[in-house]
Write a protein that holds these residues in place. Structure first.
Motif, PDB file in Angstrom:
ATOM      1  N   ARG A 178       5.435   1.491  14.177  1.00 38.00           N
ATOM      2  CA  ARG A 178       6.876   1.348  13.970  1.00 38.00           C
ATOM      3  C   ARG A 178       7.284  -0.080  13.670  1.00 38.00           C
ATOM      4  O   ARG A 178       8.292  -0.320  13.003  1.00 38.00           O
ATOM      5  N   GLU A 179       6.499  -1.057  14.157  1.00 39.69           N
ATOM      6  CA  GLU A 179       6.879  -2.462  13.968  1.00 39.69           C
ATOM      7  C   GLU A 179       6.461  -3.018  12.624  1.00 39.69           C
ATOM      8  O   GLU A 179       6.771  -4.177  12.313  1.00 39.69           O
ATOM      9  N   VAL A 180       5.787  -2.205  11.800  1.00 41.32           N
ATOM     10  CA  VAL A 180       5.233  -2.695  10.537  1.00 41.32           C
ATOM     11  C   VAL A 180       5.973  -2.075   9.354  1.00 41.32           C
ATOM     12  O   VAL A 180       6.134  -0.854   9.287  1.00 41.32           O
ATOM     13  N   ASP A 181       6.396  -2.932   8.431  1.00 41.34           N
ATOM     14  CA  ASP A 181       6.933  -2.459   7.154  1.00 41.34           C
ATOM     15  C   ASP A 181       5.743  -2.305   6.215  1.00 41.34           C
ATOM     16  O   ASP A 181       5.300  -3.262   5.583  1.00 41.34           O
ATOM     17  N   PHE A 182       5.206  -1.092   6.129  1.00 35.81           N
ATOM     18  CA  PHE A 182       3.944  -0.909   5.404  1.00 35.81           C
ATOM     19  C   PHE A 182       4.078  -1.154   3.918  1.00 35.81           C
ATOM     20  O   PHE A 182       3.091  -1.473   3.241  1.00 35.81           O
ATOM     21  N   ASP A 183       5.277  -1.030   3.377  1.00 36.69           N
ATOM     22  CA  ASP A 183       5.469  -1.296   1.948  1.00 36.69           C
ATOM     23  C   ASP A 183       5.532  -2.782   1.632  1.00 36.69           C
ATOM     24  O   ASP A 183       5.373  -3.179   0.477  1.00 36.69           O
ATOM     25  N   ALA A 184       5.757  -3.608   2.641  1.00 35.60           N
ATOM     26  CA  ALA A 184       5.985  -5.036   2.410  1.00 35.60           C
ATOM     27  C   ALA A 184       4.719  -5.875   2.536  1.00 35.60           C
ATOM     28  O   ALA A 184       4.760  -7.078   2.282  1.00 35.60           O
ATOM     29  N   ARG A 185       3.624  -5.273   2.916  1.00 33.55           N
ATOM     30  CA  ARG A 185       2.391  -6.035   3.109  1.00 33.55           C
ATOM     31  C   ARG A 185       1.246  -5.382   2.341  1.00 33.55           C
ATOM     32  O   ARG A 185       1.285  -4.194   2.020  1.00 33.55           O
ATOM     33  N   PRO A 186       0.198  -6.155   2.021  1.00 34.08           N
ATOM     34  CA  PRO A 186      -0.911  -5.604   1.241  1.00 34.08           C
ATOM     35  C   PRO A 186      -1.811  -4.714   2.086  1.00 34.08           C
ATOM     36  O   PRO A 186      -1.934  -4.894   3.300  1.00 34.08           O
ATOM     37  N   THR A 187      -2.450  -3.768   1.419  1.00 34.99           N
ATOM     38  CA  THR A 187      -3.510  -3.003   2.056  1.00 34.99           C
ATOM     39  C   THR A 187      -4.781  -3.846   2.089  1.00 34.99           C
ATOM     40  O   THR A 187      -4.871  -4.885   1.431  1.00 34.99           O
ATOM     41  N   LEU A 188      -5.754  -3.384   2.835  1.00 35.01           N
ATOM     42  CA  LEU A 188      -7.032  -4.086   2.869  1.00 35.01           C
ATOM     43  C   LEU A 188      -7.626  -4.197   1.471  1.00 35.01           C
ATOM     44  O   LEU A 188      -8.120  -5.253   1.065  1.00 35.01           O
TER      45      LEU A 188
END
Length: 310
Positions: A160-170
């Motif tokens: 919930r604390e992560v904006d997954f669209d705003a950071r790169p994947t591995l």
């Protein structure tokens, strides 16, 4: 080295190029000049003399938690000369202490940077991670071994604390440094969601099958175009599917690999125990999940995408 304007300088450049190739054993004294343009020839000379190799290959495996990824990764680890690093994500926040105390991690540079009095950016953490991988891959390549990364997508897409669209994947983190060979493994989302629920690993809001499926779809969108393997296919015919994954990742296959899985230990190895690989019955579906499974648009889309019965 660059191409110069005058005829004399051009002649001198060609002579230097030939001398460099002869010194490094690329041409004999009687060999004709390769039918390539001068810029290409000079570039090859520089590469040969500097000992520069082509961009290295890196293998990556991607999946959600509770989808059988540990079992498939263990199978890959048993293949000849494989070094598999399990559950990596340098931007994961799951290990951060909530007590205010700095944990003891003397071998972990990224953790030390996380807890530094003067914090560093995510770009620095990614840079440290990629540089370390480059050194590891190069050393393993010299030893005749192959590196595989298993990511920890749960850290990005299910918190919930992560904006997954705003950071790169591995995979996006390492794409500029390596030529990638990757595979995504999938399991029926109902089975994986039930398992997450039983383990109390739901860490997003709302904690519903619909929200889980929405995040699963976004994970798949970020890995669009990559080969996919179904966990259900693997447990029905592990040897055949492992051989197929080996081909995708350009790995040497061994028919004895499946027999060695029980000897492998790695992080994330929390699934149902037992040495035998075979399909298992679905866990009981909780009433609240049963009530919503046929009215969840993201879940139905996910099932349809991979031919699963809802």
């Amino acid at each position: 080295m660059t191409v110069r304007g005058s005829s004399l300088e051009l002649k001198q450049s060609v002579e230097e190029a030939l001398e460099m190739l002869l010194t490094h054993g690329e041409l004999s004294d009687t060999a004709p000049l390769p039918p390539e343009s001068l810029p290409s020839l000079l570039e090859q000379c520089e590469i040969a003399c500097a000992g520069i190799r082509n961009r290295p290959h890196l293998r990556t495996v991607h999946h959600f938690a509770c989808t059988g990824g540990s079992l498939i990764s263990k199978a890959l680890f048993t293949l000849p000369n494989i070094v598999l690093l399990s559950e990596l994500d340098p931007l994961s926040q799951m290990m951060l202490s909530t007590s205010g105390k700095v944990p003891f991690a003397p071998t972990d540079v990224i953790s030390a940077l996380r807890y530094s009095f003067r914090t560093v950016s995510d770009d620095v953490l990614v840079s440290v991670f990629v540089e370390a991988l480059s050194e590891v891959e190069a050393q393993l390549e010299r030893e005749g071994r192959t590196l595989i990364l298993r990511d920890h997508a749960h850290s990005q897409f299910c918190r919930r604390e992560v904006d997954f669209d705003a950071r790169p994947t591995l995979r996006e983190m390492v794409a500029d440094r390596f030529d990638l060979l990757s595979v995504v493994t999938i399991r029926h989302p109902l089975d994986s969601f039930i398992s997450l629920t039983e383990r109390k690993w739901i860490a997003f809001d709302p904690d519903t099958l619909e929200e889980y499926s929405r995040r699963y779809l976004r994970f798949l969108d970020r890995h669009e175009g990559m080969p996919t393997v179904l966990y259900e296919d693997f447990v029905r015919d592990p040897e055949s599917i492992l051989k197929g994954i080996s081909q995708i990742l350009d790995l040497p296959y061994s028919p004895m690999a499946i027999d060695l899985i029980g000897a492998i230990r790695m992080t994330g190895d929390s699934g149902r125990s037992g040495e035998r690989i075979e399909p298992r019955p679905r866990r009981p579906v909780p009433a609240n999940i049963e009530e919503t499974r046929n009215s969840s648009p993201s879940y139905l889309t996910l099932c349809d995408r991979f031919g699963y019965e809802p």
